[in-house]
Write a protein that holds these residues in place. Sequence first.
Motif, PDB file in Angstrom:
ATOM      1  N   LEU A 200       0.838  -1.190   0.000  1.00 20.42           N
ATOM      2  CA  LEU A 200       0.000   0.000   0.000  1.00 20.42           C
ATOM      3  C   LEU A 200       0.880   1.251   0.000  1.00 20.42           C
ATOM      4  CD1 LEU A 200      -2.825  -0.848   2.570  1.00 20.42           C
ATOM      5  CD2 LEU A 200      -3.004  -0.774   0.084  1.00 20.42           C
ATOM      6  N   MET A 201       1.080   1.806  -1.164  1.00 20.72           N
ATOM      7  CA  MET A 201       1.940   2.977  -1.268  1.00 20.72           C
ATOM      8  C   MET A 201       1.335   4.183  -0.560  1.00 20.72           C
ATOM      9  SD  MET A 201       4.513   1.711  -2.800  1.00 20.72           S
ATOM     10  CE  MET A 201       4.175   0.008  -2.312  1.00 20.72           C
ATOM     11  N   SER A 202       0.013   4.276  -0.537  1.00 20.79           N
ATOM     12  CA  SER A 202      -0.631   5.414   0.129  1.00 20.79           C
ATOM     13  C   SER A 202      -0.339   5.397   1.630  1.00 20.79           C
ATOM     14  CB  SER A 202      -2.142   5.391  -0.115  1.00 20.79           C
ATOM     15  OG  SER A 202      -2.720   4.197   0.359  1.00 20.79           O
ATOM     16  N   PHE A 203      -0.298   4.209   2.224  1.00 20.25           N
ATOM     17  CA  PHE A 203       0.046   4.103   3.643  1.00 20.25           C
ATOM     18  C   PHE A 203       1.486   4.557   3.860  1.00 20.25           C
ATOM     19  CE2 PHE A 203       1.964   1.731   7.144  1.00 20.25           C
ATOM     20  CZ  PHE A 203       1.115   2.065   8.188  1.00 20.25           C
ATOM     21  N   ALA A 204       2.380   4.084   3.003  1.00 24.64           N
ATOM     22  CA  ALA A 204       3.786   4.464   3.134  1.00 24.64           C
ATOM     23  C   ALA A 204       3.961   5.973   3.035  1.00 24.64           C
ATOM     24  CB  ALA A 204       4.608   3.757   2.059  1.00 24.64           C
ATOM     25  N   LYS A 205       3.266   6.593   2.085  1.00 22.49           N
ATOM     26  CA  LYS A 205       3.386   8.042   1.898  1.00 22.49           C
ATOM     27  C   LYS A 205       2.870   8.819   3.095  1.00 22.49           C
ATOM     28  CE  LYS A 205       2.938   7.848  -3.144  1.00 22.49           C
ATOM     29  NZ  LYS A 205       2.060   8.188  -4.292  1.00 22.49           N
ATOM     30  N   ILE A 228      11.738   9.008  -1.666  1.00 22.07           N
ATOM     31  CA  ILE A 228      11.573   7.744  -2.397  1.00 22.07           C
ATOM     32  C   ILE A 228      10.519   7.857  -3.486  1.00 22.07           C
ATOM     33  CG2 ILE A 228      10.866   5.324  -2.184  1.00 22.07           C
ATOM     34  CD1 ILE A 228      13.665   5.933  -1.097  1.00 22.07           C
ATOM     35  N   PHE A 229       9.388   8.463  -3.187  1.00 25.05           N
ATOM     36  CA  PHE A 229       8.282   8.469  -4.148  1.00 25.05           C
ATOM     37  C   PHE A 229       8.362   9.605  -5.157  1.00 25.05           C
ATOM     38  CE2 PHE A 229       6.393   6.089  -0.559  1.00 25.05           C
ATOM     39  CZ  PHE A 229       6.074   4.930  -1.253  1.00 25.05           C
ATOM     40  N   ASN A 230       8.934  10.718  -4.750  1.00 25.07           N
ATOM     41  CA  ASN A 230       8.980  11.870  -5.655  1.00 25.07           C
ATOM     42  C   ASN A 230      10.361  12.127  -6.258  1.00 25.07           C
ATOM     43  OD1 ASN A 230       6.239  12.386  -5.095  1.00 25.07           O
ATOM     44  ND2 ASN A 230       6.778  13.579  -3.275  1.00 25.07           N
ATOM     45  N   HIS A 231      11.399  11.643  -5.586  1.00 25.06           N
ATOM     46  CA  HIS A 231      12.759  11.908  -6.088  1.00 25.06           C
ATOM     47  C   HIS A 231      13.647  10.674  -5.960  1.00 25.06           C
ATOM     48  CE1 HIS A 231      11.485  16.112  -5.926  1.00 25.06           C
ATOM     49  NE2 HIS A 231      11.133  15.908  -4.662  1.00 25.06           N
ATOM     50  N   PRO A 232      13.202   9.514  -6.445  1.00 24.88           N
ATOM     51  CA  PRO A 232      14.045   8.313  -6.340  1.00 24.88           C
ATOM     52  C   PRO A 232      15.326   8.482  -7.152  1.00 24.88           C
ATOM     53  CG  PRO A 232      12.212   7.924  -7.834  1.00 24.88           C
ATOM     54  CD  PRO A 232      11.956   9.253  -7.206  1.00 24.88           C
ATOM     55  N   LYS A 233      16.417   7.909  -6.621  1.00 30.45           N
ATOM     56  CA  LYS A 233      17.710   8.040  -7.292  1.00 30.45           C
ATOM     57  C   LYS A 233      18.050   6.819  -8.143  1.00 30.45           C
ATOM     58  CE  LYS A 233      19.627  10.945  -3.602  1.00 30.45           C
ATOM     59  NZ  LYS A 233      20.681  11.047  -2.550  1.00 30.45           N
ATOM     60  N   GLU A 234      17.627   5.646  -7.677  1.00 27.48           N
ATOM     61  CA  GLU A 234      18.025   4.409  -8.344  1.00 27.48           C
ATOM     62  C   GLU A 234      17.077   4.058  -9.495  1.00 27.48           C
ATOM     63  OE1 GLU A 234      20.738   2.698  -7.717  1.00 27.48           O
ATOM     64  OE2 GLU A 234      21.352   3.966  -6.031  1.00 27.48           O
ATOM     65  N   LYS A 235      17.649   3.573 -10.571  1.00 32.93           N
ATOM     66  CA  LYS A 235      16.848   3.182 -11.737  1.00 32.93           C
ATOM     67  C   LYS A 235      15.827   2.110 -11.378  1.00 32.93           C
ATOM     68  CE  LYS A 235      17.230   1.164 -16.366  1.00 32.93           C
ATOM     69  NZ  LYS A 235      18.149   0.592 -17.379  1.00 32.93           N
ATOM     70  N   ARG A 236      16.241   1.133 -10.535  1.00 35.93           N
ATOM     71  CA  ARG A 236      15.341   0.035 -10.174  1.00 35.93           C
ATOM     72  C   ARG A 236      14.159   0.552  -9.355  1.00 35.93           C
ATOM     73  NH1 ARG A 236      12.152  -2.999 -10.402  1.00 35.93           N
ATOM     74  NH2 ARG A 236      12.026  -5.194  -9.815  1.00 35.93           N
ATOM     75  N   THR A 237      14.403   1.532  -8.498  1.00 32.98           N
ATOM     76  CA  THR A 237      13.315   2.132  -7.718  1.00 32.98           C
ATOM     77  C   THR A 237      12.330   2.820  -8.656  1.00 32.98           C
ATOM     78  OG1 THR A 237      14.954   2.602  -5.993  1.00 32.98           O
ATOM     79  CG2 THR A 237      12.782   3.592  -5.742  1.00 32.98           C
ATOM     80  N   LYS A 238      12.838   3.558  -9.604  1.00 34.25           N
ATOM     81  CA  LYS A 238      11.972   4.262 -10.561  1.00 34.25           C
ATOM     82  C   LYS A 238      11.149   3.278 -11.368  1.00 34.25           C
ATOM     83  CE  LYS A 238      15.276   8.088 -11.014  1.00 34.25           C
ATOM     84  NZ  LYS A 238      16.238   8.772 -11.911  1.00 34.25           N
ATOM     85  N   SER A 242       7.009   3.071 -11.171  1.00 37.05           N
ATOM     86  CA  SER A 242       6.240   3.343 -12.400  1.00 37.05           C
ATOM     87  C   SER A 242       5.405   2.135 -12.812  1.00 37.05           C
ATOM     88  CB  SER A 242       7.175   3.736 -13.538  1.00 37.05           C
ATOM     89  OG  SER A 242       8.023   2.648 -13.891  1.00 37.05           O
ATOM     90  N   ALA A 243       5.791   0.946 -12.358  1.00 39.26           N
ATOM     91  CA  ALA A 243       5.084  -0.274 -12.761  1.00 39.26           C
ATOM     92  C   ALA A 243       3.876  -0.581 -11.891  1.00 39.26           C
ATOM     93  CB  ALA A 243       6.050  -1.464 -12.729  1.00 39.26           C
ATOM     94  N   ILE A 244       3.911  -0.133 -10.646  1.00 38.30           N
ATOM     95  CA  ILE A 244       2.799  -0.469  -9.743  1.00 38.30           C
ATOM     96  C   ILE A 244       1.636   0.492  -9.952  1.00 38.30           C
ATOM     97  CG2 ILE A 244       4.294  -1.502  -7.996  1.00 38.30           C
ATOM     98  CD1 ILE A 244       4.053   1.091  -6.424  1.00 38.30           C
ATOM     99  N   ALA A 245       0.450  -0.044  -9.767  1.00 39.08           N
ATOM    100  CA  ALA A 245      -0.755   0.793  -9.834  1.00 39.08           C
ATOM    101  C   ALA A 245      -0.921   1.496  -8.498  1.00 39.08           C
ATOM    102  CB  ALA A 245      -1.974  -0.076 -10.143  1.00 39.08           C
ATOM    103  N   GLU A 246      -1.195   2.750  -8.526  1.00 32.34           N
ATOM    104  CA  GLU A 246      -1.407   3.524  -7.292  1.00 32.34           C
ATOM    105  C   GLU A 246      -2.651   3.016  -6.586  1.00 32.34           C
ATOM    106  OE1 GLU A 246      -0.611   6.437  -4.411  1.00 32.34           O
ATOM    107  OE2 GLU A 246       0.577   5.660  -6.080  1.00 32.34           O
TER     108      GLU A 246
END
Length: 248
Positions: A200-205, A228-238, A242-246
Amino acid sequence: MPLLTVNQLDKTVDNNHILKNIDFQISKGEVIVVIGPSGSGKTTFISNLNFLNNADKGEMNFRDKKIDLSSPKKDDVLWVRRHIAMVFQNYNLFKNKTALENITEGLIHGQGKSRDEANQIALEELKNVGLSEKKDAYPSQLSGGQKQRIGIARATALKPDIILFDEPTSALDPELVGTVVQDMDHLAQQGQTMIVVTHLMSFAKKVATKVLFFADGAILESGTPDQIFNHPKEKRTKEFLSAIAEDR
């Protein structure tokens, strides 16, 4: 000073290197949310913290007590479990015990409290999660959301230093997720130290003080929810974000 520090946590199963020399720490009052793709080691990580399985190597320093994560003493395991509680994905309630008895079991046998005192504590925790009327119900008579809230009450009744949550909403129907998240949010507001594995990304945020992104058995990136959610540095994080549904 950190409440819990883990150094060089490493775990391999059947030639699969699940955790790769994890270093981690959490301070009192922090809510650390662990995210990442399936199979990245998230559940194994928190399971090792409560000795549901043992690491191949690593050391824990918890409340100034050093414990070998690969071969802990039995007394150390029992001591840790009195101070670190866990809420499971699939509830793990005793099927032959009522909601009240599921909560009192750990208080009586784990903390040595009298049955009367344990019952008083359990009734208060049931009230906190809005399930006082279900005290005599068995798990088969409860919905998934109710069972998970009993699981939370069982954990909080122990007054632990840390509560571990392993995907606490993943087994629930979507309409039941909100009540469980509300309970967890309330715990965070009360200052409960928590480590939460979740999708649950909304919980994390909203709730996290820090987010850890796990990938391929390692903490690839960590930071505030904004980082993490707005300014990720790592390609794998991005790629993951981008792949998960909000979630809504």
